[in-house]
Design a protein around this motif. Sequence first.
Motif, PDB file in Angstrom:
ATOM      1  N   ASN A 199       0.930  -1.052   0.121  1.00 13.13           N
ATOM      2  CA  ASN A 199      -0.107   0.012   0.043  1.00 13.13           C
ATOM      3  C   ASN A 199       0.729   1.101   0.052  1.00 13.13           C
ATOM      4  O   ASN A 199       0.593   2.169  -0.591  1.00 13.13           O
ATOM      5  CB  ASN A 199      -1.023   0.038   1.060  1.00 13.13           C
ATOM      6  CG  ASN A 199      -2.359  -0.044   0.875  1.00 13.13           C
ATOM      7  OD1 ASN A 199      -2.516  -0.001  -0.266  1.00 13.13           O
ATOM      8  ND2 ASN A 199      -3.217  -0.116   1.735  1.00 13.13           N
ATOM      9  N   LYS A 200       2.019   1.211   0.970  1.00 12.31           N
ATOM     10  CA  LYS A 200       2.751   2.237   0.976  1.00 12.31           C
ATOM     11  C   LYS A 200       3.511   2.401  -0.535  1.00 12.31           C
ATOM     12  O   LYS A 200       3.558   3.724  -0.926  1.00 12.31           O
ATOM     13  CB  LYS A 200       3.661   2.199   1.937  1.00 12.31           C
ATOM     14  CG  LYS A 200       4.705   3.296   2.065  1.00 12.31           C
ATOM     15  CD  LYS A 200       5.688   3.011   3.198  1.00 12.31           C
ATOM     16  CE  LYS A 200       6.541   4.182   3.570  1.00 12.31           C
ATOM     17  NZ  LYS A 200       7.554   3.838   4.597  1.00 12.31           N
ATOM     18  N   LEU A 201       3.936   1.345  -1.041  1.00 16.31           N
ATOM     19  CA  LEU A 201       4.595   1.754  -2.515  1.00 16.31           C
ATOM     20  C   LEU A 201       3.725   2.044  -3.569  1.00 16.31           C
ATOM     21  O   LEU A 201       4.065   2.953  -4.403  1.00 16.31           O
ATOM     22  CB  LEU A 201       5.314   0.434  -2.772  1.00 16.31           C
ATOM     23  CG  LEU A 201       6.527   0.023  -1.785  1.00 16.31           C
ATOM     24  CD1 LEU A 201       6.942  -1.243  -2.378  1.00 16.31           C
ATOM     25  CD2 LEU A 201       7.365   0.933  -2.021  1.00 16.31           C
ATOM     26  N   THR A 202       2.451   1.844  -3.473  1.00 18.65           N
ATOM     27  CA  THR A 202       1.448   2.144  -4.521  1.00 18.65           C
ATOM     28  C   THR A 202       0.689   3.416  -4.357  1.00 18.65           C
ATOM     29  O   THR A 202      -0.214   3.735  -4.797  1.00 18.65           O
ATOM     30  CB  THR A 202       0.465   1.108  -4.801  1.00 18.65           C
ATOM     31  OG1 THR A 202      -0.264   0.613  -3.590  1.00 18.65           O
ATOM     32  CG2 THR A 202       1.275  -0.121  -5.282  1.00 18.65           C
ATOM     33  N   ARG A 203       1.226   4.092  -3.098  1.00 14.81           N
ATOM     34  CA  ARG A 203       0.518   5.362  -2.598  1.00 14.81           C
ATOM     35  C   ARG A 203      -0.774   4.963  -2.074  1.00 14.81           C
ATOM     36  O   ARG A 203      -1.730   5.982  -2.750  1.00 14.81           O
ATOM     37  CB  ARG A 203       0.708   6.477  -3.736  1.00 14.81           C
ATOM     38  CG  ARG A 203       2.185   6.919  -3.595  1.00 14.81           C
ATOM     39  CD  ARG A 203       2.459   7.896  -4.336  1.00 14.81           C
ATOM     40  NE  ARG A 203       3.697   8.492  -4.214  1.00 14.81           N
ATOM     41  CZ  ARG A 203       4.995   8.155  -5.119  1.00 14.81           C
ATOM     42  NH1 ARG A 203       4.559   7.360  -5.976  1.00 14.81           N
ATOM     43  NH2 ARG A 203       5.960   8.442  -5.007  1.00 14.81           N
ATOM     44  N   HIS A 204      -1.210   4.227  -1.574  1.00 16.08           N
ATOM     45  CA  HIS A 204      -2.503   3.805  -0.947  1.00 16.08           C
ATOM     46  C   HIS A 204      -3.616   3.711  -2.191  1.00 16.08           C
ATOM     47  O   HIS A 204      -4.831   3.876  -1.926  1.00 16.08           O
ATOM     48  CB  HIS A 204      -3.035   4.974   0.066  1.00 16.08           C
ATOM     49  CG  HIS A 204      -2.072   5.181   1.145  1.00 16.08           C
ATOM     50  ND1 HIS A 204      -1.805   4.018   1.953  1.00 16.08           N
ATOM     51  CD2 HIS A 204      -0.968   6.048   1.423  1.00 16.08           C
ATOM     52  CE1 HIS A 204      -0.905   4.388   2.759  1.00 16.08           C
ATOM     53  NE2 HIS A 204      -0.304   5.665   2.323  1.00 16.08           N
ATOM     54  N   ARG A 205      -3.363   3.366  -3.520  1.00 11.59           N
ATOM     55  CA  ARG A 205      -4.149   3.224  -4.289  1.00 11.59           C
ATOM     56  C   ARG A 205      -4.986   1.952  -3.969  1.00 11.59           C
ATOM     57  O   ARG A 205      -6.068   1.750  -4.519  1.00 11.59           O
ATOM     58  CB  ARG A 205      -3.708   2.895  -5.652  1.00 11.59           C
ATOM     59  CG  ARG A 205      -3.329   4.406  -6.253  1.00 11.59           C
ATOM     60  CD  ARG A 205      -2.902   4.324  -7.681  1.00 11.59           C
ATOM     61  NE  ARG A 205      -1.369   4.464  -7.265  1.00 11.59           N
ATOM     62  CZ  ARG A 205      -0.345   4.238  -8.382  1.00 11.59           C
ATOM     63  NH1 ARG A 205      -0.821   3.881  -9.258  1.00 11.59           N
ATOM     64  NH2 ARG A 205       0.846   4.178  -8.065  1.00 11.59           N
ATOM     65  N   TYR A 206      -4.482   0.910  -3.357  1.00 11.45           N
ATOM     66  CA  TYR A 206      -5.057  -0.570  -2.900  1.00 11.45           C
ATOM     67  C   TYR A 206      -5.537  -0.567  -1.455  1.00 11.45           C
ATOM     68  O   TYR A 206      -5.449  -1.747  -1.141  1.00 11.45           O
ATOM     69  CB  TYR A 206      -4.157  -1.469  -3.683  1.00 11.45           C
ATOM     70  CG  TYR A 206      -3.931  -1.337  -5.070  1.00 11.45           C
ATOM     71  CD1 TYR A 206      -4.851  -1.643  -6.095  1.00 11.45           C
ATOM     72  CD2 TYR A 206      -2.748  -0.917  -5.547  1.00 11.45           C
ATOM     73  CE1 TYR A 206      -4.549  -1.740  -7.548  1.00 11.45           C
ATOM     74  CE2 TYR A 206      -2.511  -0.704  -6.921  1.00 11.45           C
ATOM     75  CZ  TYR A 206      -3.091  -1.192  -7.732  1.00 11.45           C
ATOM     76  OH  TYR A 206      -2.957  -1.041  -9.161  1.00 11.45           O
TER      77      TYR A 206
END
Length: 135
Positions: free
Chosen positions: A106-113
């Motif tokens: 989540n952190k790496l995808t900037r909370h998109r998922y």
Amino acid sequence: LLEQELAKINRFVAEKEQEAEAWQLILRERLNTVTLYGNGGDSVAPVSRRQGLILRLKKLDQRNALMKKRKLVQTSLAEHYHSLELLLNYATLNYMAFYKVLKKFNKLTRHRYEEAQQSFMSRIASEHFYTSPRT
């Protein structure tokens, strides 16, 4: 990939639970065979001093054998309890691992998922390895 790991963990925990149940039955059986040695069973008065000595030695041998069996059962129970603790730790550790992997994702995808993370974690919370009453 997470689905495969989840399936592998569930299989492992179910297998270990079956082993623990089988071991528990064996321990119960052993525990039932070990009885208190209170009376000794022989109430026959010895005819001679020699016969009395032989009877006392037999009782002592029986008592020592029983004490060895008790110690063995006690050690087996302690080992069984320790293995159950390890299984519980394994389940908790895997739950935390899933949580941290999904949090990092989540952190790496900037909370998109973030919703996907929450739904997967709620699914994990209902999985066998985490909800089993034995773990």
